[in-house]
Write a protein that holds these residues in place. Structure first.
Motif, PDB file in Angstrom:
ATOM      1  N   ARG A 118       8.067  60.012  65.706  1.00 36.66           N
ATOM      2  CA  ARG A 118       9.336  59.802  66.433  1.00 36.66           C
ATOM      3  C   ARG A 118       9.095  59.674  67.928  1.00 36.66           C
ATOM      4  O   ARG A 118       9.689  58.835  68.603  1.00 36.66           O
ATOM      5  CB  ARG A 118      10.292  60.955  66.145  1.00 36.66           C
ATOM      6  N   VAL A 145      10.796  53.836  59.894  1.00 33.94           N
ATOM      7  CA  VAL A 145       9.661  53.628  60.808  1.00 33.94           C
ATOM      8  C   VAL A 145       9.115  52.222  60.664  1.00 33.94           C
ATOM      9  O   VAL A 145       8.886  51.516  61.648  1.00 33.94           O
ATOM     10  CB  VAL A 145       8.569  54.677  60.522  1.00 33.94           C
ATOM     11  N   THR A 169      15.509  47.539  68.668  1.00 29.54           N
ATOM     12  CA  THR A 169      14.817  48.693  68.064  1.00 29.54           C
ATOM     13  C   THR A 169      15.426  49.998  68.556  1.00 29.54           C
ATOM     14  O   THR A 169      15.612  50.943  67.785  1.00 29.54           O
ATOM     15  CB  THR A 169      13.332  48.656  68.432  1.00 29.54           C
ATOM     16  N   ILE A 186       0.827  55.253  65.223  1.00 25.97           N
ATOM     17  CA  ILE A 186       1.886  55.471  64.220  1.00 25.97           C
ATOM     18  C   ILE A 186       1.332  55.238  62.815  1.00 25.97           C
ATOM     19  O   ILE A 186       1.594  56.011  61.887  1.00 25.97           O
ATOM     20  CB  ILE A 186       3.085  54.541  64.500  1.00 25.97           C
ATOM     21  N   LEU A 201       7.682  56.239  68.570  1.00 29.13           N
ATOM     22  CA  LEU A 201       8.690  55.181  68.425  1.00 29.13           C
ATOM     23  C   LEU A 201       9.521  55.063  69.684  1.00 29.13           C
ATOM     24  O   LEU A 201       9.792  53.952  70.175  1.00 29.13           O
ATOM     25  CB  LEU A 201       9.572  55.479  67.215  1.00 29.13           C
ATOM     26  N   LEU A 246      17.084  52.795  66.193  1.00 29.66           N
ATOM     27  CA  LEU A 246      16.667  54.208  66.168  1.00 29.66           C
ATOM     28  C   LEU A 246      17.847  55.142  66.442  1.00 29.66           C
ATOM     29  O   LEU A 246      17.963  56.200  65.833  1.00 29.66           O
ATOM     30  CB  LEU A 246      15.572  54.443  67.201  1.00 29.66           C
ATOM     31  N   SER A 280      11.387  49.723  62.147  1.00 28.10           N
ATOM     32  CA  SER A 280      11.300  49.759  63.612  1.00 28.10           C
ATOM     33  C   SER A 280      10.063  49.014  64.094  1.00 28.10           C
ATOM     34  O   SER A 280      10.114  48.258  65.069  1.00 28.10           O
ATOM     35  CB  SER A 280      11.272  51.214  64.089  1.00 28.10           C
ATOM     36  N   LEU A 281       8.912  49.198  63.397  1.00 27.88           N
ATOM     37  CA  LEU A 281       7.689  48.509  63.806  1.00 27.88           C
ATOM     38  C   LEU A 281       7.831  46.994  63.634  1.00 27.88           C
ATOM     39  O   LEU A 281       7.322  46.213  64.434  1.00 27.88           O
ATOM     40  CB  LEU A 281       6.516  49.016  62.963  1.00 27.88           C
TER      41      LEU A 281
END
Length: 546
Positions: A88, A152, A167, A110, A91, A171, A155-156
């Motif tokens: 987290r 995750v 992004t 990550i 990110l 999140l 998000s990537l």
């Protein structure tokens, strides 16, 4: 013993102790009594050995319970929680980064953490005790891990496309889902800590019995070495288990310290005993200022006393509360936070402490309010749009049905607006719409609604009309206002308007019919020369008022 003394007394002096017959008579009862004493000693020793073995087995059972049911699962769960916290943090760092090299390193870190979580989860599933609680916990954590990994990886993927703002929004929308894994593991850590404390108390009692038994063994001068060896082994095993448990508790405490969510722990009376750095950053207070104080110091005044009574009632009865509330920082700023509180039970199953996890969601709330506003208002003029017009018109008709009174709807279309756009440009046209929208809003009461329903069309909802004869007067006033010249930049702009008017309940009974009747009346006004208004009730006689 009495028989031995009697035999000794009855023995003739001539036989003591020179006669072999007298010696045999003396030795036989002594031998018998020695055998009895040895047998009694063997029985006592056997009982001591059996009792000691039972105590040691019980003690070993408690140590094994501490080690297998507390240490083994906690080790893997603590690693999962720490890795998830690091993910987290990375990110949010990715959202702020713009350098390609730093971004690549963060993404690689990550992926390393994701693989470490998978490995830790595999070890946990292999080593976790086979019982109903662990099965339910494993299912829930597995579900949360799947959701966590999905967020995750999504998000990537967004980062890979360079959508940093998207992004960040993603999140923020899923921050609660990311936190749920941490909350679930934290609750399991607390449960295992409570179990370890209870088992440690029991093991201390069993240890005391073991020491007493070992002391009895020393007094009998037998089995001392074995007892000491067993005792030393068990104590060492217990110490190793406690040391391992303390390490993982420290690891869990470090995870709390590193988490981005604020964490506060109070006693049963509400006195703050522990906070993490994120909570200090959230509130603006230092740890020294918070510990020993009461959460009332954050009261913003926006919640009532009944709200807090309900909160504490839920905590004392159910042991948990979750919701949103407004709090105040040290600098006086007010913020909206998402708050989750859970009770921590002591040995007597009463709540001795409460743990609160909070997140600042002020920005998210403002974003939601902004989106809600944009969904119901025209972006150019700021007036209500067609959606909000329909809602307010329906509400006005509902009120009119309860308290019989007319409701009027004016449908207004600008004459010559297209020419303004074509000759002077859309910028001047947009500014003209803004000015006319403002003038229309100022020309009616605050209780009335002025809406832009598209292009150069406006609508006005008028409630509580005491006299319908006032409608033509208002329409003429609006016509004069709109036809007046407006200075926009270097240009003087002139437009007129056509207005159609329908009235509830004379012309229609539903919002849709009212809009349709007013629209038809407006086109009658246009066909009769424009810069005019027309009442829907007059269309049958083809009358238009100029």
């Amino acid at each position: 013993m009495l028989q031995f003394v009697a035999g000794f007394v009855e023995t003739p002096k001539a036989c003591w102790p020179h006669s072999s017959l007298g010696m045999e008579s003396y030795a036989q009862p002594l031998r018998r009594r020695g055998i009895k004493a040895i047998a009694a000693g063997v029985v006592a020793l056997t009982a001591l050995i059996g009792g000691s073995a039972f105590v040691m087995l019980r003690f070993d059972g408690y140590v094994k319970a501490i080690y297998e049911h507390n240490t083994a699962p906690i080790k893997e769960l603590a690693e999962i929680r720490t890795r998830a916290t690091d993910i987290r943090r990375l990110l949010w760092r990715l959202v702020a980064l713009r350098g390609r090299e730093e971004e690549r390193q963060a993404i690689a870190a990550i992926h390393v953490n994701l693989r470490a979580i998978d490995n830790a989860w595999a070890r946990y599933c292999a080593d976790a005790p086979d019982n109903q609680h662990e099965d339910v916990l494993a299912t829930e954590i597995g579900h949360r891990l799947t959701l966590f990994n999905g967020i995750v990886r999504s998000s990537l993927e967004r980062i890979s496309f360079g959508d940093h703002d998207d992004t960040r929004d993603w999140l923020e929308q899923n921050v609660e889902a990311l936190n749920q894994l941490d909350t679930l593991i934290a609750s399991e850590v607390d449960l295992n800590v409570a179990m370890a404390a209870a088992l440690r108390q029991e093991s201390a009692t069993m240890l005391s019995v073991a020491i007493t038994t070992a002391f009895a063994f020393v007094l009998l001068a037998t089995g001392a070495t074995i007892s000491i060896a067993i005792f030393t082994h068990l104590v060492r095993q217990r110490d190793d288990a406690m040391e391992e448990s303390r390490y993982h508790l420290w690891l869990a405490d470090q995870a709390i310290e590193m988490t981005l969510d604020g964490v506060m722990i109070t006693n049963a009376e509400g006195t703050i005993e522990k906070v993490n750095p994120a909570f200090c950053r959230l509130t603006g207070y230092s740890q020294a200022e918070l510990v020993g104080n009461n959460p009332r110091m954050f009261n913003s005044g926006r919640q009532t006393k009944e709200f807090y009574r309900g909160l504490w009632k839920a905590l004392r009865e159910a042991g948990q509360w979750k919701g949103e509330l407004w709090n105040r920082r040290k600098d006086g700023g007010v913020y909206l936070e998402s708050l989750s509180i859970a009770g921590i039970c002591g040995a007597n199953r009463e709540y001795t402490h409460f743990a609160a996890i909070c997140t600042d969601i002020t920005h998210r709330q403002q974003t939601e309010e902004r989106l809600g506003y944009l969904a119901t208002h025209d972006m150019l003029t700021g007036l209500p749009n067609r959606f909000l017009l329909d809602e307010r018109l329906s509400q006005a008709l509902a009120r009119a049905r309860r308290m019989p009174q007319p409701v009027a709807l004016m449908f207004l279309d600008l004459d010559g607006f297209k020419a303004v756009n074509d000759t002077l440009g859309h910028g001047v046209g947009d500014e003209l719409l803004i000015l006319i929208g403002r003038d229309l809003h100022n020309a009616v009461r605050d209780s009335d609604t002025v809406a832009r329903i598209g292009g150069d069309e406006f609508a006005i909802v008028l409630e509580g009309i005491a006299d319908q004869d006032h409608l033509p007067m208002l329409a003429r006033s609006l016509l004069r206002m709109i036809r007046s010249a407006r200075q926009i930049g270097e240009h003087q702009v002139f437009v007129t308007s056509s207005i159609g008017i329908s009235v509830y309940p004379t012309d229609a009974l539903t919002p849709g019919e009212l809009l349709k009747k007013a629209d038809v009346a407006m086109y009658h006004a246009k066909r009769n020369g424009k810069d005019a208004f027309c009442l829907a009730s007059s269309i049958g006689s083809a009358e238009a008022t100029l």
